[in-house]
Scaffold this active site. Structure first.
Site, short mmCIF file in Angstrom:
data_model
loop_
_atom_site.label_atom_id
_atom_site.label_comp_id
_atom_site.label_asym_id
_atom_site.label_seq_id
_atom_site.Cartn_x
_atom_site.Cartn_y
_atom_site.Cartn_z
N TRP A 36 2.27 1.58 -3.43
CA TRP A 36 1.21 2.01 -4.35
C TRP A 36 1.09 3.53 -4.32
O TRP A 36 0.85 4.16 -5.34
CB TRP A 36 -0.11 1.36 -3.96
N HIS A 37 1.25 4.13 -3.14
CA HIS A 37 1.15 5.58 -3.02
C HIS A 37 2.36 6.29 -3.62
O HIS A 37 2.26 7.43 -4.04
CB HIS A 37 0.98 5.99 -1.56
N GLY A 38 3.50 5.63 -3.65
CA GLY A 38 4.71 6.20 -4.22
C GLY A 38 5.89 5.31 -3.88
O GLY A 38 5.93 4.72 -2.80
N GLY B 120 0.83 -1.21 0.00
CA GLY B 120 0.00 0.00 0.00
C GLY B 120 0.86 1.26 0.00
O GLY B 120 0.54 2.24 -0.67
#
Length: 185
Positions: A125-127, A122
């Site tokens: 996924w955000h960066g 996660g």
């Protein structure tokens, strides 16, 4: 209103505090915690505001999108926080990462590993930056500690979710502070 008035209004305070910290400027206790608190609300009003706009626009075309934020800062545990924060993304991570990894069906250690893997992914996924990976790892630790606490309370036949007013306030404050510290990453 959430996005253009509240979030954009708070970012005027958040940006100078984080910019000063980035270049190594010493911040006072109040500046640092004030910046973290302002950012905590800025990020909520920003994301929640955009979600509300998408939900409203979709309804104008007869499409019903699910609610995406449900007062996450009122949560009394980190698990409840994730059930209230960006709910569609949280469900995606649960259904397509955590559960296929085995969820909680293969023992405590495997559950904690599954939580860590899910939250690390996660974060990525955000960066792909170090801060997002640390953010994911921190939330994986938070969730593991939360599950361990509940399991320990069950074994000792103790209540893990104090329903007293003081207990709820303490749980909300602890959860909110943990989330706020993670947002700074």
């Amino acid at each position: 209103f959430k996005k253009t008035v509240l979030a954009d209004g708070l970012i005027k305070y958040v940006t100078p505090v984080f910019a000063a910290a980035e270049v190594g400027t010493s911040l006072t206790f109040y500046e640092a915690w004030g910046g973290a608190l302002a950012y905590t609300f800025q990020i909520y009003f920003d994301f929640s505001g955009y979600s509300d706009m998408a939900i409203g626009l979709a309804r104008m075309f007869g499409i019903r999108l699910p609610l995406n934020f449900h007062s996450p800062y009122k949560a009394i545990s980190i698990r409840e926080f994730w059930n209230r924060w960006h709910m569609t993304l949280s469900r995606f991570f649960r259904d397509y990462l955590y559960l296929p990894l085995g969820g909680n069906r293969k023992g405590n250690l495997r559950q904690f590993i599954n939580l860590m893997v899910t939250m690390l992914l996660g974060g990525i996924w955000h960066g792909a930056g170090r801060n997002f990976i640390l953010w994911g790892a921190l939330h994986g630790c938070y969730l593991s500690a939360n599950h361990l606490w509940h399991k320990t309370c069950q074994k000792l036949n103790l209540r893990s979710d104090d329903s007293s007013f003081g207990g709820r306030i303490a749980a909300q404050m602890l959860t909110f502070t943990a989330v706020m510290v993670a947002w700074v990453l």
